[in-house]
Write a protein that holds these residues in place. Sequence first.
Motif, PDB file in Angstrom:
ATOM      1  N   LEU A 112       1.133  -0.874  -0.194  1.00 57.36           N
ATOM      2  CA  LEU A 112       0.303   0.105   0.033  1.00 57.36           C
ATOM      3  C   LEU A 112       1.203   0.934   0.045  1.00 57.36           C
ATOM      4  O   LEU A 112       0.274   2.248  -0.525  1.00 57.36           O
ATOM      5  CB  LEU A 112      -1.140  -0.274   0.774  1.00 57.36           C
ATOM      6  N   ARG A 113       2.078   0.750   0.589  1.00 55.33           N
ATOM      7  CA  ARG A 113       2.491   2.454   0.569  1.00 55.33           C
ATOM      8  C   ARG A 113       3.440   2.307  -0.935  1.00 55.33           C
ATOM      9  O   ARG A 113       3.329   3.765  -1.491  1.00 55.33           O
ATOM     10  CB  ARG A 113       4.237   2.542   1.218  1.00 55.33           C
ATOM     11  N   ALA A 203      -0.884  11.202   1.022  1.00 52.60           N
ATOM     12  CA  ALA A 203      -0.013  12.391   1.078  1.00 52.60           C
ATOM     13  C   ALA A 203       0.231  12.131   2.882  1.00 52.60           C
ATOM     14  O   ALA A 203       1.532  11.548   3.496  1.00 52.60           O
ATOM     15  CB  ALA A 203       0.518  13.894   0.648  1.00 52.60           C
ATOM     16  N   HIS A 204      -0.756  12.256   3.843  1.00 49.90           N
ATOM     17  CA  HIS A 204      -0.406  11.929   5.312  1.00 49.90           C
ATOM     18  C   HIS A 204       0.145  10.491   5.385  1.00 49.90           C
ATOM     19  O   HIS A 204       1.038  10.737   6.489  1.00 49.90           O
ATOM     20  CB  HIS A 204      -2.307  12.117   5.719  1.00 49.90           C
ATOM     21  N   TYR A 205      -0.167   9.907   5.268  1.00 51.25           N
ATOM     22  CA  TYR A 205      -0.269   7.790   5.314  1.00 51.25           C
ATOM     23  C   TYR A 205       1.226   7.582   4.956  1.00 51.25           C
ATOM     24  O   TYR A 205       2.194   7.479   5.360  1.00 51.25           O
ATOM     25  CB  TYR A 205      -0.595   7.162   4.225  1.00 51.25           C
ATOM     26  N   VAL A 210       6.038   4.804   9.647  1.00 48.68           N
ATOM     27  CA  VAL A 210       6.002   3.925   9.917  1.00 48.68           C
ATOM     28  C   VAL A 210       6.226   2.676   9.337  1.00 48.68           C
ATOM     29  O   VAL A 210       6.222   1.057   9.605  1.00 48.68           O
ATOM     30  CB  VAL A 210       4.413   3.843  10.141  1.00 48.68           C
ATOM     31  N   TRP A 211       7.113   2.517   8.310  1.00 46.21           N
ATOM     32  CA  TRP A 211       6.995   1.641   6.909  1.00 46.21           C
ATOM     33  C   TRP A 211       7.962   1.098   7.049  1.00 46.21           C
ATOM     34  O   TRP A 211       7.965   0.052   6.707  1.00 46.21           O
ATOM     35  CB  TRP A 211       6.719   2.448   5.654  1.00 46.21           C
ATOM     36  N   MET A 224      -4.393   2.429   9.269  1.00 42.41           N
ATOM     37  CA  MET A 224      -4.988   3.421   8.623  1.00 42.41           C
ATOM     38  C   MET A 224      -5.953   3.926   8.418  1.00 42.41           C
ATOM     39  O   MET A 224      -6.470   5.507   8.919  1.00 42.41           O
ATOM     40  CB  MET A 224      -5.454   2.994   7.130  1.00 42.41           C
ATOM     41  N   THR A 225      -7.373   3.250   9.271  1.00 42.00           N
ATOM     42  CA  THR A 225      -8.322   4.050  10.371  1.00 42.00           C
ATOM     43  C   THR A 225      -7.929   5.194  11.136  1.00 42.00           C
ATOM     44  O   THR A 225      -8.663   5.917  11.662  1.00 42.00           O
ATOM     45  CB  THR A 225      -9.205   2.876  10.418  1.00 42.00           C
TER      46      THR A 225
END
Length: 428
Positions: A112-113, A203-205, A210-211, A224-225
């Motif tokens: 997802l990243r 963009a925030h994620y 944390v990746w 994410m939630t």
Amino acid sequence: MSSTERLPLAADVERALSEIGRVDLLVGIPSYNNARTIGHVVRAVMAGLAKYFPDHKAVIVNSDGGSKDGTQEVVREVALGDYRTILAAHPRHPIPRLTTPYYGVPGKGSALRLVFDIAVRLQARACAVVDADLRSITPEWMDLLLGPVLKEGFDFVAPLYRRHKYDGTITNSIVYPLTRALYGKRVRQPIGGDFGLSGQLAAHYVAQDVWHTDVARFGIDIWMTTMAITGGFRVCQAFLGAKIHDAKDPGVDLSGMLMQVVGSVFDLMEANFPIWAKVRGSDPVPTFGLEYEVGLEPIRVNVERMLGIFRLGAEELKDLWQRILSPTTAHRVQEIAGSPDADFRFPPEVWVSVIYDFALAFHRRVIHRDHLLQALVPLYLGRTASFVLETSESTAEDVEAVIEDLCRRFEERKPDLVAQWEASHVHA
């Protein structure tokens, strides 16, 4: 590599991104050996984009974990067929498909990243992510996941599925009641797997560091939630009908998933205490889509096995549970374990105490965190066995009422949790 640096991509993918330029919509499909099902998913996505967003420029991104079964070839080759059979008008833009391996920690989070990174680079206004093993996806899912972002200004669209009353027991007994009580939003399926989001949230994620952690491996959905809620983004949910996907290997115990998901929730509690400490009660979130009944695949539940593991835990883990649980709760748990099968019940108020005591023990580092999460598994099985016995004759509505009652109890007891959490900060 810092969290804001661009991820390395193959030269052909870089060229494709340059040619595409900017897009309105991006749909990500993380995959790993899903050749059997991903063709259906891609066709449904293409049909949905063409049908509901014919004037918008869209791209499909398959972020693959090194499939060896031809998954990427299926994505490249799949054809929608004759548009005229499903569409009133031909879409103005072709829908390019990118398929690229992701790098980093193996897991859905890393997949997802890459999707989010490409969304930011293409300046997508709205994104959706769907699982590659879905058998129940329809073109309407695109409208339901992307529409609230594009047309209504929402930033995060959680999925709402019809599920069998004994499917999703980790969500129903822990993740939903706990995240609802902590953060004050009634997102019914906070670890659903399929979702929509705005370009700003993507963009925030991407900007979060944390990746390279466990989040990237198995805590991504709840992260994410939680990040959407705590970041002040506009959150809603969309009713998608049934979720039918490839059956997981029945030989794989749920305990691994329980430890991963609950560990992620507890980690997020650490990071977000200043936010959730102030929240009282909860509010519904807007729901899109017409809710309707669906046929569900039956689920067999082995209550005897669950009770056996719970009672064995009560014998073998008694001393450990006494270190984690309050004296009153530890005593109640032993009483429950000693009750006969015919009368077996694990009351909701005891279960709330168990979860809050475990969260506090995790926070205080009473024992190694992996051992703590393993010690929760027999208790979870005891509570689940009780839930099954209690609801064997219940309708879906009855079961939802039981879960709603549990949620209210989590909310009512939350001030105690906050007070004890703050007290442990004082002593630290």
